[in-house]
Design an enzyme around this catalytic site. Structure first.
Site, mmCIF file in Angstrom:
data_model
loop_
_atom_site.group_PDB
_atom_site.id
_atom_site.type_symbol
_atom_site.label_atom_id
_atom_site.label_comp_id
_atom_site.label_asym_id
_atom_site.label_seq_id
_atom_site.Cartn_x
_atom_site.Cartn_y
_atom_site.Cartn_z
ATOM 1 N N LYS A 297 1.775 1.794 1.887
ATOM 2 C CA LYS A 297 2.477 2.512 2.953
ATOM 3 C C LYS A 297 2.150 4.000 2.971
ATOM 4 O O LYS A 297 1.572 4.555 2.045
ATOM 5 C CB LYS A 297 3.984 2.253 2.861
ATOM 6 C CG LYS A 297 4.323 0.833 3.314
ATOM 7 C CD LYS A 297 5.801 0.576 3.443
ATOM 8 C CE LYS A 297 6.026 -0.816 4.069
ATOM 9 N NZ LYS A 297 7.461 -1.164 4.123
ATOM 10 N N ARG B 276 6.727 -6.872 -2.528
ATOM 11 C CA ARG B 276 5.894 -7.443 -1.465
ATOM 12 C C ARG B 276 4.610 -6.627 -1.375
ATOM 13 O O ARG B 276 4.654 -5.422 -1.114
ATOM 14 C CB ARG B 276 6.664 -7.401 -0.146
ATOM 15 C CG ARG B 276 5.932 -7.971 1.063
ATOM 16 C CD ARG B 276 6.799 -7.798 2.305
ATOM 17 N NE ARG B 276 6.189 -8.398 3.487
ATOM 18 C CZ ARG B 276 5.304 -7.793 4.281
ATOM 19 N NH1 ARG B 276 4.902 -6.555 4.001
ATOM 20 N NH2 ARG B 276 4.814 -8.403 5.345
#
Length: 285
Positions: free
Chosen positions: A225, A264
């Site tokens: 991210k 995740r």
């Protein structure tokens, strides 16, 4: 024991003696990290099986990009992308999660073999989602969410991000339980990168203990991210998403040590190693 770290169990899912690893299969042309790489069914199923071979405990299949600024795909296209992949992986014995904000996609995916619904909106995007999940008796990920991708960056305004995210997650959990989903089937997710800037994401990771106060297993989805790009950039430009896997594995190890139920990730092998090391250290303490 891992349960002493607040990891917990989720009714309807396998139990692991460590932080679980959720591998990502994006059946999309436009996801921020790997859009287009696994876009056809055969390739996507093979990739999911490869992730299991590398150490994934479960595989999260999604057909709609939720990157900042992304436009929504229509329901029929999302179904076309997702359902054959869910069916293909489930038929191979894979524990499959479906990443969707749409009730009909969740319902069809469960019928095809998915055992977990991972809704980044926590049931807010589609009013039928919570009733569908409740009727199916499926485990459900409730993520912190303040709006769709087109507008979420403008909503990244907090006085105290940890307190506000915790309070908003608690309210959403209460609403989902009131809608009929058993509390024992809930997982919470702080929603890193969703209506949050890098400082917000880091603050949440530093205070996972506050989120454990909600009393449910915690999923941490930091993989590749923007905030990791910001951390790695220093004085230069952020590295591209696929060059953030070592940083992702570092977050996985830290999250596992802090009691996360699962992480995740796109690149599984390094994180699978990281959570096993974290568990070994935890067991030696």
């Amino acid at each position: 024991m891992s349960t002493l770290r607040g990891r917990g169990t989720v009714e309807g899912l396998p139990e692991w003696d460590r932080c679980a690893v959720m591998g990502v299969v994006n059946v999309t042309p436009d996801s921020f990290s790997d859009g287009g790489r696994w876009f056809d069914t055969t390739t996507a199923v093979k990739h999911g099986l490869d992730l299991v071979g590398e150490g994934a405990d479960l595989v999260d299949v999604g057909g709609e990009s939720t990157r900042p600024g992304a436009s929504r795909v229509d329901e029929s296209e999302e179904l076309r992308r997702v359902i054959p992949v869910v069916r293909g992986l489930a038929s191979e014995g894979v524990t499959v999660s479906v990443d969707t904000m749409r009730a009909r996609v969740a319902e069809r995916a469960i019928a095809a073999g998915a055992v977990l619904v991972n809704d980044v909106s926590g049931g807010q995007a589609d009013p039928d989602m919570v009733p569908v999940v409740a009727a199916a008796g499926a485990p459900f990920v409730v993520m912190h969410w303040r709006g769709f991708s087109e507008s979420m960056n403008s909503r990244a305004v907090y006085g105290d991000v940890v307190a506000e995210v915790t309070a908003e997650l608690r309210a959403r959990m209460d609403a989902v339980v009131a809608g009929g989903v058993a509390p024992e089937r809930l997982v919470i997710d702080p929603g890193l990168g969703f209506a949050k800037d890098a400082a917000h994401d880091l603050a949440l990771l530093a205070r996972l203990d506050a989120l454990h106060g909600l009393g449910r297993p915690l999923l941490v989805a930091a993989s590749r991210k923007r905030f990791l790009g910001h951390v790695l950039a220093g004085e230069g430009a952020p590295p591209p998403a696929r060059e953030r896997d070592a940083a992702t594995a570092a977050v996985s190890a830290l999250s596992a040590r802090a009691g996360a139920w699962a992480v995740r990730v796109h690149e599984v092998r390094a994180t699978a190693d990281a959570v096993r090391v974290a568990r070994a250290i935890e067991g030696a303490a």
